[in-house]
Design a protein around this motif. Structure first.
Motif, PDB file in Angstrom:
ATOM      1  N   GLY A   6       0.719  -1.264   0.048  1.00 32.76           N
ATOM      2  CA  GLY A   6       0.001   0.062  -0.121  1.00 32.76           C
ATOM      3  C   GLY A   6       0.895   1.141   0.043  1.00 32.76           C
ATOM      4  O   GLY A   6       0.208   2.215  -0.347  1.00 32.76           O
ATOM      5  N   GLN A   7       1.998   1.141   0.485  1.00 38.52           N
ATOM      6  CA  GLN A   7       2.894   2.305   0.224  1.00 38.52           C
ATOM      7  C   GLN A   7       3.295   2.840  -0.978  1.00 38.52           C
ATOM      8  O   GLN A   7       3.410   2.016  -1.838  1.00 38.52           O
ATOM      9  N   THR A   8       3.674   3.990  -1.341  1.00 35.84           N
ATOM     10  CA  THR A   8       4.228   4.436  -2.512  1.00 35.84           C
ATOM     11  C   THR A   8       5.654   4.736  -2.143  1.00 35.84           C
ATOM     12  O   THR A   8       6.004   5.571  -1.152  1.00 35.84           O
ATOM     13  N   VAL A   9       6.594   4.430  -2.846  1.00 35.88           N
ATOM     14  CA  VAL A   9       8.088   4.525  -2.678  1.00 35.88           C
ATOM     15  C   VAL A   9       8.676   4.711  -3.759  1.00 35.88           C
ATOM     16  O   VAL A   9       8.427   4.522  -4.852  1.00 35.88           O
ATOM     17  N   GLU A  10       9.935   5.375  -3.788  1.00 35.64           N
ATOM     18  CA  GLU A  10      10.802   5.977  -4.772  1.00 35.64           C
ATOM     19  C   GLU A  10      11.824   4.847  -4.673  1.00 35.64           C
ATOM     20  O   GLU A  10      12.614   5.017  -3.473  1.00 35.64           O
ATOM     21  N   LEU A  54      18.963  -0.733  -4.598  1.00 37.04           N
ATOM     22  CA  LEU A  54      20.091   0.007  -3.794  1.00 37.04           C
ATOM     23  C   LEU A  54      19.558   0.990  -2.719  1.00 37.04           C
ATOM     24  O   LEU A  54      20.157   1.142  -1.713  1.00 37.04           O
ATOM     25  N   SER A  55      18.337   1.626  -2.968  1.00 35.56           N
ATOM     26  CA  SER A  55      17.900   2.735  -2.094  1.00 35.56           C
ATOM     27  C   SER A  55      16.635   2.671  -2.092  1.00 35.56           C
ATOM     28  O   SER A  55      15.993   2.733  -3.397  1.00 35.56           O
ATOM     29  N   TRP A  56      15.831   3.075  -1.077  1.00 33.21           N
ATOM     30  CA  TRP A  56      14.518   3.692  -1.287  1.00 33.21           C
ATOM     31  C   TRP A  56      14.043   4.351  -0.302  1.00 33.21           C
ATOM     32  O   TRP A  56      14.681   4.557   0.837  1.00 33.21           O
ATOM     33  N   ARG A  57      13.086   5.118  -0.578  1.00 31.04           N
ATOM     34  CA  ARG A  57      12.356   5.984   0.364  1.00 31.04           C
ATOM     35  C   ARG A  57      10.977   6.125   0.263  1.00 31.04           C
ATOM     36  O   ARG A  57      10.571   6.096  -0.921  1.00 31.04           O
ATOM     37  N   LEU A  58      10.261   6.535   1.389  1.00 28.82           N
ATOM     38  CA  LEU A  58       8.778   6.668   1.462  1.00 28.82           C
ATOM     39  C   LEU A  58       8.437   7.856   0.529  1.00 28.82           C
ATOM     40  O   LEU A  58       9.034   8.990   0.921  1.00 28.82           O
ATOM     41  N   VAL A  59       7.468   7.719  -0.286  1.00 28.77           N
ATOM     42  CA  VAL A  59       6.872   9.199  -0.864  1.00 28.77           C
ATOM     43  C   VAL A  59       5.753   9.628  -0.061  1.00 28.77           C
ATOM     44  O   VAL A  59       4.845   8.657   0.031  1.00 28.77           O
TER      45      VAL A  59
END
Length: 63
Positions: A6-10, A54-59
């Motif tokens: 359910g999350q949107t991540v980059e 390699l990397s992710w963050r919550l949008v």
């Protein structure tokens, strides 16, 4: 923090051809090291290997 359905991540992702891409995705499912998601750039459902992120963050949602 963990990725959740359910999350949107980059993400910064290394594909099987060795190309690094940056994408925004909506997570649909997580199982056995695979993340099913809809790519918000193309609108196409895809499967990403968690080991290749390699990397992710919550949008944060736009309010």
């Amino acid at each position: 923090m963990k990725m959740r359905i359910g999350q949107t991540v980059e993400i910064i992702y290394l594909d099987k051809a060795g190309k690094i891409t940056q994408r925004k995705i909506d997570i649909l499912g997580i199982r056995d090291g695979r993340i099913r998601a809809t790519c918000l750039i193309t609108g196409v459902p895809r499967v990403f290997l968690a080991s290749s992120i390699l990397s992710w963050r919550l949008v944060r949602p736009v309010v």
